[in-house]
Design a protein around this motif. Structure first.
Motif, short mmCIF file in Angstrom:
data_model
loop_
_atom_site.label_atom_id
_atom_site.label_comp_id
_atom_site.label_asym_id
_atom_site.label_seq_id
_atom_site.Cartn_x
_atom_site.Cartn_y
_atom_site.Cartn_z
N MET A 1 0.87 -1.11 -0.12
CA MET A 1 0.11 -0.10 -0.04
C MET A 1 0.86 1.23 0.13
O MET A 1 1.65 1.44 0.89
CB MET A 1 -0.88 -0.13 1.25
N LYS A 4 -1.07 7.19 -1.36
CA LYS A 4 -2.12 7.60 -1.85
C LYS A 4 -3.29 6.55 -1.47
O LYS A 4 -4.52 6.94 -1.26
CB LYS A 4 -2.05 7.70 -3.33
N GLU A 5 -2.72 5.28 -1.88
CA GLU A 5 -3.79 4.28 -1.29
C GLU A 5 -4.32 4.37 -0.14
O GLU A 5 -5.44 4.12 0.58
CB GLU A 5 -3.29 2.82 -1.49
N GLU A 9 -8.07 4.65 1.74
CA GLU A 9 -8.65 3.84 2.70
C GLU A 9 -8.91 4.58 4.02
O GLU A 9 -10.12 4.26 4.43
CB GLU A 9 -7.52 2.79 3.06
N ASN A 18 -10.74 12.91 0.98
CA ASN A 18 -9.17 12.57 0.77
C ASN A 18 -8.53 13.60 1.03
O ASN A 18 -7.42 13.54 1.83
CB ASN A 18 -9.17 12.25 -0.85
#
Length: 96
Positions: A1, A4-5, A9, A18
């Motif tokens: 991960m 950005k991921e 999440e 975000n």
């Protein structure tokens, strides 16, 4: 991960945008960095402990040339997982 991921999440789980999740992570990293630079230990229950340790000056030998080198002292960041996290990894090992 990747970063950005992780932001995606975190925003999904907490219901943040975000942008807000990214600000939260940036603040967390800044605070952790400041505390560690001051020599403090960070302990997260169920995750582990981060601490800065001082490595002393030492003499190292190049195995090819046999030349002795003086390695200067330095600070290193160490992480020790909590017993709870270790147990989770043992239960999910590839041996089972």
């Amino acid at each position: 991960m990747n970063h950005k991921e992780f932001i995606g999440e975190l925003s999904r789980r907490l219901g943040y945008t975000n942008k807000d999740a990214a600000r939260l992570v940036a603040s967390l990293v800044d605070i952790m960095g400041e505390e560690l630079l001051e020599g403090k230990t960070l302990t997260f229950q169920g995750f582990g402990t981060f601490e800065v340790k001082k490595r002393l000056e030492r003499i190292s030998v190049n195995p090819v040339t046999k030349q002795r080198l003086l390695v200067p002292p330095k600070l290193t960041l160490n992480y020790k997982p909590s017993p709870l996290l270790k147990e989770k990894f043992k239960k999910n090992s590839f041996d089972e």
